[in-house]
Motif scaffolding. Sequence first.
Motif, PDB file in Angstrom:
ATOM      1  N   MET A 243      -1.627  17.333   2.210  1.00 51.67           N
ATOM      2  CA  MET A 243      -1.938  16.823   0.883  1.00 51.67           C
ATOM      3  C   MET A 243      -1.044  15.620   0.552  1.00 51.67           C
ATOM      4  O   MET A 243      -1.528  14.588   0.059  1.00 51.67           O
ATOM      5  N   ASN A 244       0.254  15.730   0.840  1.00 46.80           N
ATOM      6  CA  ASN A 244       1.177  14.620   0.582  1.00 46.80           C
ATOM      7  C   ASN A 244       0.826  13.399   1.423  1.00 46.80           C
ATOM      8  O   ASN A 244       0.898  12.264   0.948  1.00 46.80           O
ATOM      9  N   PHE A 245       0.442  13.636   2.679  1.00 49.38           N
ATOM     10  CA  PHE A 245       0.049  12.542   3.570  1.00 49.38           C
ATOM     11  C   PHE A 245      -1.203  11.848   3.048  1.00 49.38           C
ATOM     12  O   PHE A 245      -1.272  10.619   2.992  1.00 49.38           O
ATOM     13  N   GLU A 246      -2.208  12.626   2.646  1.00 52.07           N
ATOM     14  CA  GLU A 246      -3.445  12.045   2.132  1.00 52.07           C
ATOM     15  C   GLU A 246      -3.192  11.275   0.840  1.00 52.07           C
ATOM     16  O   GLU A 246      -3.763  10.204   0.624  1.00 52.07           O
ATOM     17  N   THR A 247      -2.321  11.804  -0.015  1.00 49.92           N
ATOM     18  CA  THR A 247      -1.965  11.103  -1.252  1.00 49.92           C
ATOM     19  C   THR A 247      -1.290   9.777  -0.937  1.00 49.92           C
ATOM     20  O   THR A 247      -1.582   8.748  -1.562  1.00 49.92           O
ATOM     21  N   ALA A 248      -0.384   9.787   0.037  1.00 46.90           N
ATOM     22  CA  ALA A 248       0.300   8.553   0.432  1.00 46.90           C
ATOM     23  C   ALA A 248      -0.698   7.543   0.991  1.00 46.90           C
ATOM     24  O   ALA A 248      -0.613   6.339   0.684  1.00 46.90           O
ATOM     25  N   LEU A 249      -1.657   7.992   1.793  1.00 49.65           N
ATOM     26  CA  LEU A 249      -2.682   7.083   2.328  1.00 49.65           C
ATOM     27  C   LEU A 249      -3.542   6.498   1.214  1.00 49.65           C
ATOM     28  O   LEU A 249      -3.884   5.311   1.242  1.00 49.65           O
ATOM     29  N   GLN A 250      -3.892   7.325   0.238  1.00 52.85           N
ATOM     30  CA  GLN A 250      -4.683   6.829  -0.890  1.00 52.85           C
ATOM     31  C   GLN A 250      -3.906   5.774  -1.671  1.00 52.85           C
ATOM     32  O   GLN A 250      -4.465   4.771  -2.101  1.00 52.85           O
ATOM     33  N   ASP A 251      -2.610   6.000  -1.852  1.00 51.23           N
ATOM     34  CA  ASP A 251      -1.773   5.023  -2.549  1.00 51.23           C
ATOM     35  C   ASP A 251      -1.724   3.705  -1.775  1.00 51.23           C
ATOM     36  O   ASP A 251      -1.785   2.626  -2.367  1.00 51.23           O
ATOM     37  N   ILE A 252      -1.623   3.788  -0.461  1.00 52.69           N
ATOM     38  CA  ILE A 252      -1.603   2.579   0.366  1.00 52.69           C
ATOM     39  C   ILE A 252      -2.924   1.827   0.237  1.00 52.69           C
ATOM     40  O   ILE A 252      -2.945   0.608   0.078  1.00 52.69           O
ATOM     41  N   GLU A 253      -4.037   2.575   0.277  1.00 55.47           N
ATOM     42  CA  GLU A 253      -5.347   1.946   0.138  1.00 55.47           C
ATOM     43  C   GLU A 253      -5.495   1.267  -1.222  1.00 55.47           C
ATOM     44  O   GLU A 253      -6.008   0.148  -1.322  1.00 55.47           O
ATOM     45  N   LEU A 254      -5.037   1.923  -2.292  1.00 56.40           N
ATOM     46  CA  LEU A 254      -5.116   1.328  -3.613  1.00 56.40           C
ATOM     47  C   LEU A 254      -4.263   0.070  -3.711  1.00 56.40           C
ATOM     48  O   LEU A 254      -4.693  -0.931  -4.290  1.00 56.40           O
ATOM     49  N   ASN A 255      -3.091   0.097  -3.118  1.00 53.31           N
ATOM     50  CA  ASN A 255      -2.226  -1.090  -3.119  1.00 53.31           C
ATOM     51  C   ASN A 255      -2.863  -2.232  -2.347  1.00 53.31           C
ATOM     52  O   ASN A 255      -2.764  -3.400  -2.747  1.00 53.31           O
ATOM     53  N   GLN A 256      -3.504  -1.918  -1.218  1.00 55.74           N
ATOM     54  CA  GLN A 256      -4.169  -2.955  -0.435  1.00 55.74           C
ATOM     55  C   GLN A 256      -5.339  -3.551  -1.212  1.00 55.74           C
ATOM     56  O   GLN A 256      -5.578  -4.756  -1.181  1.00 55.74           O
ATOM     57  N   GLN A 257      -6.085  -2.695  -1.928  1.00 53.52           N
ATOM     58  CA  GLN A 257      -7.205  -3.182  -2.731  1.00 53.52           C
ATOM     59  C   GLN A 257      -6.718  -4.088  -3.850  1.00 53.52           C
ATOM     60  O   GLN A 257      -7.327  -5.107  -4.151  1.00 53.52           O
ATOM     61  N   LYS A 258      -5.591  -3.718  -4.464  1.00 53.82           N
ATOM     62  CA  LYS A 258      -5.028  -4.552  -5.534  1.00 53.82           C
ATOM     63  C   LYS A 258      -4.559  -5.893  -4.978  1.00 53.82           C
ATOM     64  O   LYS A 258      -4.717  -6.931  -5.629  1.00 53.82           O
ATOM     65  N   ASN A 259      -3.971  -5.874  -3.791  1.00 55.61           N
ATOM     66  CA  ASN A 259      -3.508  -7.108  -3.180  1.00 55.61           C
ATOM     67  C   ASN A 259      -4.653  -8.006  -2.753  1.00 55.61           C
ATOM     68  O   ASN A 259      -4.511  -9.230  -2.715  1.00 55.61           O
ATOM     69  N   ASP A 260      -5.780  -7.414  -2.389  1.00 53.13           N
ATOM     70  CA  ASP A 260      -6.938  -8.197  -1.969  1.00 53.13           C
ATOM     71  C   ASP A 260      -7.613  -8.906  -3.144  1.00 53.13           C
ATOM     72  O   ASP A 260      -8.323  -9.881  -2.963  1.00 53.13           O
ATOM     73  N   LEU A 261      -7.405  -8.398  -4.342  1.00 50.24           N
ATOM     74  CA  LEU A 261      -8.053  -9.001  -5.520  1.00 50.24           C
ATOM     75  C   LEU A 261      -7.351 -10.221  -5.894  1.00 50.24           C
ATOM     76  O   LEU A 261      -6.977 -11.099  -6.050  1.00 50.24           O
TER      77      LEU A 261
END
Length: 115
Positions: A97-115
């Motif tokens: 669960m912690n790993f998946e949460t960390a991956l989701q946070d990374i994906e959200l950060n990447q999406q924010k950076n792409d905008l």
Amino acid sequence: MSNPSNRVSDFFNGESQSANLLWQYVSSLSPETLSQLSKPASPEVLGVIERNIIGLLGSLPPEHFNININTNRESLGKLLASAMISGYFLRNAEQRMNFETALQDIELNQQKNDL
């Protein structure tokens, strides 16, 4: 006086070679490592483990009942094994669960950076 390590090894004499290797590995761990491995990382995991053990033993409130539990060595061993397996399962689920949460946070950060 008898040697407790002989009693433990006598208990595992009938087990498979892999169980003996596991026992040797666990025996070789430092007390600090064993302490760290035996503590749940979160109160939620501890609560689930407690509820599981209470469910296995029964849940009469101790303030109203004088509860004594009698068992033999084999049944106690099975109870401990069940509690350990539950603990390992819950710890792995918590780590996932912690790993998946960390991956989701990374994906959200990447999406924010792409905008």
